[in-house]
Design a protein around this motif. Structure first.
Motif: not given
Length: 415
Positions: A168-169, A175-183, A201-204, A237-238
């Motif tokens: 996604f760019g 990547s750590g933010r993505l991992n922790d927040s989704l969990g 916030r990560y997606v925005l 969508q993201v």
């Protein structure tokens, strides 16, 4: 040897008049007792996804298919239900309405789905394979010299964060933010709202960065798609696609590894090449699917469905986990890797649009890992492994292993 381990007998007592509480800690420890209680109610059971949040749960395959293929009767729009739920409900992170393909019907769904299909169609298999190999190599480089690792927290989950963050760019550092927040968001409970907020916030920030400067990534393709999505639509969508890609695929990898490593005879056939890793992945999708209860629908108006009166504005959840658990015991010991009877990809016009990408990521991740570390040895018996709480997923908390220490520059079988 049967690769399907025996599950403990149901340990909980349930009343047919009370909802089966999928939010309890006991559900993560022994979901099969809860599925048995739901199935005892018939093809459609009565449950709670969180305290005070009731739902119908479909546990019969035929009923599930009837639901998934009937878009005239059923809607994916949860907004009438949302009006009845407390604003701090822990399941809202997974269920609230957003303008994306998952929560849309009709022409809006077709438009959103087409943008996802077109964006992912440009991801070539060889390119995706290289991204997975790169991520595996990074992670094995971190824990390989130690001779010990947790294949959930040190491999499967950070691997998916690296792969999807890259697709996604964003740089690896995010990547750590993505991992922790989704969990946090998936598990529900008190931390769900925090996880949803941080993931938002990560997606925005991701969409803002790509709006300012395009790249060779999925976010840029969505922004530039001829369908003309607004920045808000791209954001949602993201939000959907990253979450649907990361969390279930990480669980698919760790669940498959636990099955492989939990049976030495099974593991030896995979590492020798006589049985492909894809077989293990298929067994998880069939019998221990990572997204165990989802496929959420709402009746457009109250109706009778498979002998149950369904009220409008009450969630109807498809229990892929219950359907798979019943199939495992019905066909115990049967080896049918090409059987497509499982519903882990859902079905109908909302079936997973990128299942081939997901399968490639999961199989390549496991193959690359076992090329690096061919003597993985679990340090905890599979029956003693623990699982993360939450009504929606089947997700290990840890999968500890030991192996011969390996450094990135050490020669070996890796290709």
């Amino acid at each position: 040897m049967n690769p399907h381990p025996a599950y403990p007998a149901p340990a909980a007592a349930f009343s047919l008049s009370a909802p089966v509480r999928l939010w309890e800690d006991g559900f993560a420890a022994d979901p099969h007792a809860y599925y048995a209680a739901l199935r005892a109610q018939g093809p459609v059971g009565w449950a709670e996804l969180a305290p005070g949040v009731p739902a119908y749960v479909v546990t019969d395959r035929r009923a599930a298919l009837d639901l998934l293929h009937d878009s005239d009767t059923w809607s994916h729009d949860p907004r009438p239900w949302e009006a009845t739920v407390a604003s701090d409900s822990p399941v809202l992170g997974m269920m609230r309405w957003r303008p994306n393909a998952l929560f849309a019907d009709g022409d809006a769904h077709i438009r959103y789905r087409r943008t996802l299909l077109d964006a992912f169609d440009l991801v070539e298999p060889h390119d995706l394979r290289e991204r997975v190999h790169r991520a595996v190599d990074i992670l094995v480089g971190r824990f390989g010299p130690a001779g010990r690792a947790d294949l959930v927290t040190e491999f499967a989950r950070p691997l998916m964060a690296l792969v999807f963050n890259n697709l996604f760019g964003l740089p690896d550092s995010e990547s750590g933010r993505l991992n922790d927040s989704l969990g946090q968001m998936m598990e529900g409970g008190e931390q769900a709202a925090r996880g949803e907020a941080e993931y938002g916030r990560y997606v925005l920030e991701l969409v803002a960065a790509k709006s300012a400067q395009r790249g060779d990534d999925l976010t840029s393709r969505l922004l530039d798609h001829p369908a003309g999505l607004t920045p808000e639509e791209v954001t949602w969508q993201v939000f959907l696609t990253l979450g649907a890609g990361h969390e279930p695929t990480a669980n698919l990898v760790s669940n498959a590894l636990s099955r492989i490593l939990g049976n030495p005879a099974y593991y030896s056939t995979l590492t020798s090449g006589s049985r492909p890793v894809a077989d293990a992945v298929a067994e998880v999708l069939r019998y221990e699917t990572p997204l165990s209860n989802y496929g959420i629908h709402f009746a457009r108006e109250s109706l009778s469905f498979h002998g149950v009166w369904i009220q409008a504005a009450v969630p109807v959840v498809v229990s892929y986990g219950a359907i798979g658990h019943f199939a495992e015991h019905q066909f115990a010991g049967a080896h049918h890797p090409h059987d497509a009877s499982h519903l882990s990809w859902s079905a109908g016009n909302h079936g997973c649009p990128v299942k081939q990408h997901t399968l490639l990521i999961a199989t390549e991740a496991i193959e690359r890992l076992t090329q690096w570390l061919p003597d993985l040895d679990p340090t905890t018996e599979r029956g003693r492994l623990t699982w993360r709480p939450g009504p929606f997923h089947r997700s290990l908390t840890a999968l500890p292993v030991r192996f011969t220490p390996r450094t990135p520059d050490q020669p070996g079988e890796r290709a």
